[in-house]
Write an enzyme that holds these catalytic residues in place. Structure first.
Site, mmCIF file in Angstrom:
data_model
loop_
_atom_site.group_PDB
_atom_site.id
_atom_site.type_symbol
_atom_site.label_atom_id
_atom_site.label_comp_id
_atom_site.label_asym_id
_atom_site.label_seq_id
_atom_site.Cartn_x
_atom_site.Cartn_y
_atom_site.Cartn_z
ATOM 1 N N GLY A 221 68.659 25.557 30.051
ATOM 2 C CA GLY A 221 69.744 26.539 29.970
ATOM 3 C C GLY A 221 71.095 25.870 29.860
ATOM 4 N N ASN A 222 72.137 26.641 30.026
ATOM 5 C CA ASN A 222 73.489 26.077 30.028
ATOM 6 C C ASN A 222 74.344 26.874 31.006
ATOM 7 O OD1 ASN A 222 74.955 28.269 28.503
ATOM 8 N ND2 ASN A 222 73.379 27.731 27.013
ATOM 9 N N ARG A 223 75.595 26.471 31.163
ATOM 10 C CA ARG A 223 76.410 27.021 32.239
ATOM 11 C C ARG A 223 77.183 28.285 31.863
ATOM 12 N NH1 ARG A 223 79.966 22.356 34.328
ATOM 13 N NH2 ARG A 223 80.711 24.033 35.661
#
Ligand code: CTP
Length: 420
Positions: A221-223
């Site tokens: 995922g990412n932030r």
């Protein structure tokens, strides 16, 4: 001149390891010209010395309802404040404030004041994530309390996670934004209007970070929090547009916006291509994964089987794909989260993906981009024109983005050839 100059700011400091950062918040507010009145809780005294804060603030530290000659210090402090900032705000303070439990000077001031309040929570990740803390915060937000969310990083005791107090520069910038009136009330979003300057315009917005599964329990995922994309969808809806929001998050969405919930880059791609051709405006605010695991393990990968090697395959670049088949008149907006050479990278992305506007931010700057409620962006047009949106709440940034979009749309929702 800073918007805090000449303003009376009550700085509440609670008992947490991050209390030491309140000293720097105090110094920066005073440097910016604010008159700072420090109020420490009993717990705060375990972490910082009263003398330090008294020496840097505009008045000596207040600690209880009973010190000094004033019989009603909470009312006076609350009534005369232009802004109350609580940094760090503990879980206990948020709970007491949310429920009107006025057990000490700071909670009395908070309940007595009619000035805007900015709380800056800091605590261990487990506490921060606890539903009681999040519910109290949601309640406070619904009443208009401003919040500077904690950051992710190293916490006391060596743990790493969400809950670290935001940097003093971020807190002071948020205080300035509140006093400058550039932060809207933290109330629930208003229901979209069916009339307005964008009435009849179809807008598609994507928001959040995609999750690419590795096995049934893990993902890449990412932030991205989705807050900026959601704010843009809300802004467009408030202007009367017909809005579809393709989002990876469960953030609340006002009635009238059509939400399509997705998780992966492939799902997002499918949802977008189904809607985009009929849209006048497409805003790709989502952080779409560039790579996805080639195969998803059907069962949870077990440690006993060794370190897994995850083979990745590139995903479709949705923005670039939309840019290739853009219908005449559609306004296509891309985003670029950069950490260096922002203008050059963003301009290159704008051209490569055939976008009309590109919203770029430097996510290495404090309080900017991922996970924050605030942002600072540069909106680049395809002729190289640049429009800087200074540090502000994401809803204000959304307003600026929609203003630029409107500038390249003709009244009927078609672009102005003069401008493009
Ligand atoms: N984007 C997209 N599909 C992808 C990746 C990105 O539609 N698979 C869109 C994003 O929504 C954003 C824009 O492209 O609007 C820029 O995304 P970014 O990840 O910054 O660009 P990249 O093309 O991945 O460039 P780089 O890796 O060089 O930063």
């Amino acid at each position: 001149m800073s918007s805090v100059a000449g303003r009376r700011v009550v700085l509440g400091v609670c008992g947490g390891i991050a209390a030491y950062k309140a000293v720097e918040v105090c110094r920066r507010l005073v440097d910016a010209g604010a008159h700072v009145v420090p109020v420490m809780t009993a717990g705060a005294s375990h972490f910082i010395g009263e003398t330090t804060l008294s020496a840097l603030a505009s008045e000596p530290v207040r600690r209880t309802l009973w010190d000094g000659a004033d019989p009603i210090p909470h009312t006076r402090l609350g009534q005369t404040a232009d802004l109350v900032v609580v940094a760090p705000a503990t879980a206990r303070l948020l709970s007491a404030y949310a429920h009107g439990y006025s057990h000490d000077l700071l909670t009395n001031v908070l309940i007595a004041t009619r000035a805007p309040v900015l709380v800056c929570p800091a605590m261990h990740t487990e506490m921060w994530e606890h539903p009681s803390v999040q519910d109290n915060l949601a309640l406070l937000r619904s009443r208009g309390t401003h919040v500077v969310e904690p950051e992710t990083g190293r916490l006391a005791g060596g743990d790493v996670g969400a809950g670290r107090l935001a940097e003093p520069a971020t807190i002071v910038a948020a205080a300035e934004a509140v006093l400058a009136g550039t932060v809207p009330g933290a109330t629930a979003p208003a229901a979209p209007s069916t009339t307005g300057p964008m009435s009849g315009v179809k807008v598609l917005v994507t928001a959040g970070g995609t999750r690419e599964p590795i096995d049934p329990v893990r993902f890449i995922g990412n932030r991205s929090s989705g807050k900026q994309g959601h704010a843009i969808a809300e802004e467009a809806a408030e202007r009367g547009a017909d809005v579809t929001l393709v989002t990876t998050t469960d953030l609340p969405v006002p009635d009238g916006i059509e939400r399509v919930r997705v998780d992966t880059a492939a799902e997002l791609h499918r949802a977008v291509v189904a809607v985009a051709p009929a849209c006048d405006v497409v805003v790709m605010a989502a952080a779409v994964a560039d790579f996805t695991p080639t195969a998803v393990a059907p069962d949870k990968l077990k440690k006993r089987d060794g370190v897994p090697v995850v083979e990745l395959t590139p995903t479709v670049d949705v923005l670039a794909a939309l840019g290739e088949v853009k219908p005449p008149g559609q306004v296509l907006v891309g985003f670029a989260a950069e950490t260096a050479d922002v203008v050059a990278n963003a301009t290159e992305k704008l051209q490569r993906k055939n976008a009309d506007l590109l919203v770029a931010n430097d996510v290495s700057a404090p309080g900017v981009g991922f996970e924050h409620d605030t942002n600072e962006v540069l909106i680049i047009g395809h002729k190289g024109d640049q429009h800087h949106v200074p540090f502000a709440h994401k809803r204000d940034v959304a307003r600026a983005v929609m203003d630029r979009v409107t500038a390249v749309l003709q009244p009927a929702g078609r672009p102005d050839e003069e401008m493009t």
